[in-house]
Design a protein around this motif. Structure first.
Motif, PDB file in Angstrom:
ATOM      1  N   GLN A 115       1.065  -1.300   0.192  1.00 55.63           N
ATOM      2  CA  GLN A 115       0.429  -0.198  -0.243  1.00 55.63           C
ATOM      3  C   GLN A 115       0.653   1.001  -0.554  1.00 55.63           C
ATOM      4  N   ASP A 116       1.868   1.024  -0.169  1.00 60.58           N
ATOM      5  CA  ASP A 116       3.257   2.416   0.159  1.00 60.58           C
ATOM      6  C   ASP A 116       3.023   2.633  -0.902  1.00 60.58           C
ATOM      7  N   GLU A 117       2.581   4.601  -1.137  1.00 65.07           N
ATOM      8  CA  GLU A 117       2.611   5.250  -2.437  1.00 65.07           C
ATOM      9  C   GLU A 117       3.886   6.393  -2.522  1.00 65.07           C
ATOM     10  N   GLY A 118       4.405   6.323  -1.604  1.00 68.22           N
ATOM     11  CA  GLY A 118       5.716   6.843  -1.011  1.00 68.22           C
ATOM     12  C   GLY A 118       5.220   8.590  -0.238  1.00 68.22           C
ATOM     13  N   TYR A 119       4.851   7.572   1.380  1.00 68.18           N
ATOM     14  CA  TYR A 119       3.683   8.816   1.839  1.00 68.18           C
ATOM     15  C   TYR A 119       4.465   9.201   3.077  1.00 68.18           C
ATOM     16  N   ASP A 120       4.869  10.550   3.175  1.00 68.77           N
ATOM     17  CA  ASP A 120       5.914  11.668   3.738  1.00 68.77           C
ATOM     18  C   ASP A 120       6.223  10.414   5.383  1.00 68.77           C
ATOM     19  N   ASN A 121       4.612  10.071   5.342  1.00 74.20           N
ATOM     20  CA  ASN A 121       5.220  10.048   7.390  1.00 74.20           C
ATOM     21  C   ASN A 121       4.743   8.293   7.038  1.00 74.20           C
ATOM     22  N   LEU A 122       5.079   7.023   6.547  1.00 76.72           N
ATOM     23  CA  LEU A 122       5.416   5.972   6.371  1.00 76.72           C
ATOM     24  C   LEU A 122       6.536   5.669   6.984  1.00 76.72           C
ATOM     25  N   LYS A 123       7.701   5.337   7.442  1.00 80.68           N
ATOM     26  CA  LYS A 123       8.551   5.032   7.853  1.00 80.68           C
ATOM     27  C   LYS A 123       9.162   3.760   7.956  1.00 80.68           C
ATOM     28  N   TYR A 124       9.949   3.013   7.158  1.00 81.26           N
ATOM     29  CA  TYR A 124      11.160   2.008   7.441  1.00 81.26           C
ATOM     30  C   TYR A 124      12.278   1.923   8.111  1.00 81.26           C
ATOM     31  N   MET A 125      13.036   0.911   8.864  1.00 78.87           N
ATOM     32  CA  MET A 125      13.919   0.892   9.439  1.00 78.87           C
ATOM     33  C   MET A 125      15.163  -0.146   9.334  1.00 78.87           C
ATOM     34  N   TRP A 126      16.132   0.375   8.995  1.00 80.56           N
ATOM     35  CA  TRP A 126      17.050  -0.666   9.403  1.00 80.56           C
ATOM     36  C   TRP A 126      18.704   0.285   9.290  1.00 80.56           C
ATOM     37  N   THR A 127      18.908   1.297   8.893  1.00 81.77           N
ATOM     38  CA  THR A 127      20.040   1.685   8.082  1.00 81.77           C
ATOM     39  C   THR A 127      20.041   3.254   9.659  1.00 81.77           C
ATOM     40  N   MET A 128      20.951   3.716  10.050  1.00 81.94           N
ATOM     41  CA  MET A 128      20.727   4.562  10.983  1.00 81.94           C
ATOM     42  C   MET A 128      20.153   5.649  10.394  1.00 81.94           C
ATOM     43  N   GLU A 129      20.391   7.013   9.182  1.00 81.94           N
ATOM     44  CA  GLU A 129      19.680   7.413   8.234  1.00 81.94           C
ATOM     45  C   GLU A 129      18.413   6.858   8.460  1.00 81.94           C
ATOM     46  N   ASN A 130      17.461   5.999   8.836  1.00 82.38           N
ATOM     47  CA  ASN A 130      16.131   5.183   9.059  1.00 82.38           C
ATOM     48  C   ASN A 130      15.840   5.387  10.603  1.00 82.38           C
ATOM     49  N   ALA A 131      17.165   5.006  11.266  1.00 79.16           N
ATOM     50  CA  ALA A 131      16.390   5.379  12.794  1.00 79.16           C
ATOM     51  C   ALA A 131      16.392   7.209  13.325  1.00 79.16           C
ATOM     52  N   GLU A 132      17.060   8.207  12.033  1.00 84.47           N
ATOM     53  CA  GLU A 132      17.105   9.079  11.960  1.00 84.47           C
ATOM     54  C   GLU A 132      15.627   9.374  12.048  1.00 84.47           C
ATOM     55  N   THR A 133      15.411   9.168  10.654  1.00 82.77           N
ATOM     56  CA  THR A 133      13.941   9.484  10.461  1.00 82.77           C
ATOM     57  C   THR A 133      13.379   8.621  11.265  1.00 82.77           C
ATOM     58  N   VAL A 134      13.414   7.705  11.891  1.00 78.23           N
ATOM     59  CA  VAL A 134      11.916   7.101  13.236  1.00 78.23           C
ATOM     60  C   VAL A 134      11.591   8.237  14.229  1.00 78.23           C
ATOM     61  N   LYS A 135      13.243   8.037  14.868  1.00 74.47           N
ATOM     62  CA  LYS A 135      12.648   9.089  16.063  1.00 74.47           C
ATOM     63  C   LYS A 135      12.618  10.602  16.437  1.00 74.47           C
ATOM     64  N   GLU A 136      13.138  10.933  14.700  1.00 76.77           N
ATOM     65  CA  GLU A 136      12.034  12.446  14.472  1.00 76.77           C
ATOM     66  C   GLU A 136      10.582  12.122  14.794  1.00 76.77           C
ATOM     67  N   SER A 137      10.158  11.634  14.306  1.00 77.39           N
ATOM     68  CA  SER A 137       8.632  10.962  13.303  1.00 77.39           C
ATOM     69  C   SER A 137       8.340  10.996  14.960  1.00 77.39           C
ATOM     70  N   ALA A 138       8.871  10.108  15.685  1.00 72.09           N
ATOM     71  CA  ALA A 138       7.866   9.411  17.275  1.00 72.09           C
ATOM     72  C   ALA A 138       8.291  10.316  18.032  1.00 72.09           C
ATOM     73  N   GLU A 139       9.263  11.384  18.198  1.00 74.10           N
ATOM     74  CA  GLU A 139       9.584  12.898  19.234  1.00 74.10           C
ATOM     75  C   GLU A 139       7.757  13.425  18.745  1.00 74.10           C
ATOM     76  N   ASP A 140       7.797  13.429  17.036  1.00 71.36           N
ATOM     77  CA  ASP A 140       6.408  14.872  16.769  1.00 71.36           C
ATOM     78  C   ASP A 140       5.477  14.228  16.577  1.00 71.36           C
ATOM     79  N   ALA A 141       5.081  12.991  16.528  1.00 70.54           N
ATOM     80  CA  ALA A 141       4.127  12.334  16.508  1.00 70.54           C
ATOM     81  C   ALA A 141       2.852  11.922  18.132  1.00 70.54           C
ATOM     82  N   GLU A 142       1.394  12.627  17.473  1.00 68.93           N
ATOM     83  CA  GLU A 142       0.847  11.654  18.624  1.00 68.93           C
ATOM     84  C   GLU A 142      -0.249  10.413  18.753  1.00 68.93           C
ATOM     85  N   LYS A 143      -0.074  10.149  17.984  1.00 66.40           N
ATOM     86  CA  LYS A 143      -0.983   8.881  17.435  1.00 66.40           C
ATOM     87  C   LYS A 143       0.130   8.288  16.166  1.00 66.40           C
ATOM     88  N   ALA A 144       0.304   7.051  16.380  1.00 68.76           N
ATOM     89  CA  ALA A 144       1.229   6.027  15.250  1.00 68.76           C
ATOM     90  C   ALA A 144       0.383   4.527  15.455  1.00 68.76           C
TER      91      ALA A 144
END
Length: 390
Positions: A115-144
């Protein structure tokens, strides 16, 4: 030793460890390590703690560029290897490099949701770069919502929950990590997740997203349940980064090796996660993505490439460190299983094949783990299985 040329593709646990072991055994060797990441080796296990916000980024780092310079290992950061020419024994990257021995330790990349069509707030995790985006997302989000009932999915769920985000953890099957746990054992993990603020939802396969522009606003599962979200994270497996070389691969595209980690091409070895090898311990083909396993593969490959004899005999250990009870998995999770729940927070499941112990999963009660690991490696028949619960 003569001045041999070694090419290592990948600077993860397997690649970096292989380079170190080659240098330890060959002072004159020319060693090149290529990685498409922008940073040298970091501890992938510690990324789960970094995503939660409880570990500074610098403490995830294992090597800096000076580490490679001191060992006269040429590290090529942010450099993608485009092709391995096994006939002429050379690779194409930021130039052409010849080799005497080559190690492919390229690992995998997160598998994306259909279902992924390149959504900005859909995150995947494996690399350090991924971890940084997940961390930022988790800090900013209210519901996930987090999708994926495996070992990486639980890290994502806890990362969001521990950043005070209302987190729904959607698991397709009856329980978390159904490959290793039955419902009785998984109940402990589900309860520990709930204590951390994670809403565990089982039998919940993703059906669709509701969106506004490039953002997902709600997740809908096959039961028609709807979850409003600011962020979504998914961990539904990996696909191998194996397209750079033409060697024998399994139906999933993973590079296949023998019990010495040699591929079907002369002087080319493979190590790390997303490599299928013949295991003398388990007497079958095995794929394992654990950090200690990849590190051991790299050490072994480095020794083999410099001429040592032997087969890769290793029994891995994997832990989940999010809870106030220890979770530990040793070896494999195939064959027949027996389990026992000792108390509310203590559980053990053992896996057997032809009366050989091949794996153990322990929650809370982790004493005797070295003895179990030894039994798995020895492969001797177990006459009294019940004794292993004590």
């Amino acid at each position: 030793m003569s001045e041999s040329k070694y090419i290592i593709i990948g600077d993860g646990a397997a690649g970096a460890t292989a380079a170190e072991n080659i240098r330890d055994r060959d002072d004159e060797a020319e060693i090149h390590v290529f990685t498409d990441e922008t940073e040298p080796l970091y501890n992938r296990i510690m990324l789960k703690t970094y995503m939660k916000g409880s570990l500074p980024k610098q403490y995830t780092r294992l090597h800096d560029e000076n580490w490679y310079e001191k060992r006269d290992i040429e590290l090529h950061l942010d450099t993608r290897v485009e092709n391995i020419d096994t006939e002429n024994k050379q690779i194409e990257a930021d130039g052409t490099y010849g080799y005497d021995k080559c190690l492919v330790a390229t690992g995998g990349s997160p598998r994306k949701l259909p279902q992924d069509e390149g959504y900005d707030n859909l995150k995947y995790m494996w690399t350090m770069e991924n971890a940084e985006t997940v961390k930022e997302s988790a800090e900013d989000a209210e519901k996930a919502a987090v999708i994926g009932g495996g070992l990486l999915g639980i890290d994502l769920a806890v990362a969001y929950a521990e950043n005070d985000c209302e987190t729904h953890y959607l698991i397709r099957g009856e329980n978390w990590w159904s490959r290793g746990l039955d419902e009785e054992g998984a109940e402990i993990i589900h309860r520990k997740l709930e204590e951390l603020g994670v809403n565990v939802v089982t039998n919940s396969a993703l059906e669709s997203f509701e969106t506004e522009g490039d953002e997902i606003t709600a997740v809908v599962d096959e039961n028609g349940e709807r979850y409003e979200v600011d962020a979504v994270a998914a961990a539904i497996g990996q696909k191998p980064n194996s397209g750079i070389i033409d060697v024998e691969k399994n139906e999933s595209g993973m590079i296949e090796t023998d019990e010495e980690l040699r591929t079907s091409e002369k002087d080319v070895y493979a190590a790390g996660n997303m490599v299928e090898y013949v295991s003398p311990v388990f007497q079958r083909k095995i794929v394992n993505g654990a950090w200690d396993h990849s590190e051991a593969m790299g050490e072994f490959a480095g020794r083999k490439m410099t001429g040592e004899k032997g087969e890769f005999e290793f029994v891995n250990t994997y832990g989940v460190g999010h809870f106030n009870v220890q979770f530990l998995s040793i070896g494999a999770t195939f064959g027949q299983s027996v389990s026992k729940k000792y108390s509310e927070d203590e559980y053990r499941r053992l896996f057997f094949e032809d009366d050989r112990l091949v794996g153990a999963v322990m929650i809370g009660k982790t004493d005797g783990q070295e003895e179990l690991r030894k039994l798995i490696k020895e492969g001797s028949p177990v006459e009294n299985k019940e004794e292993l619960f004590e």
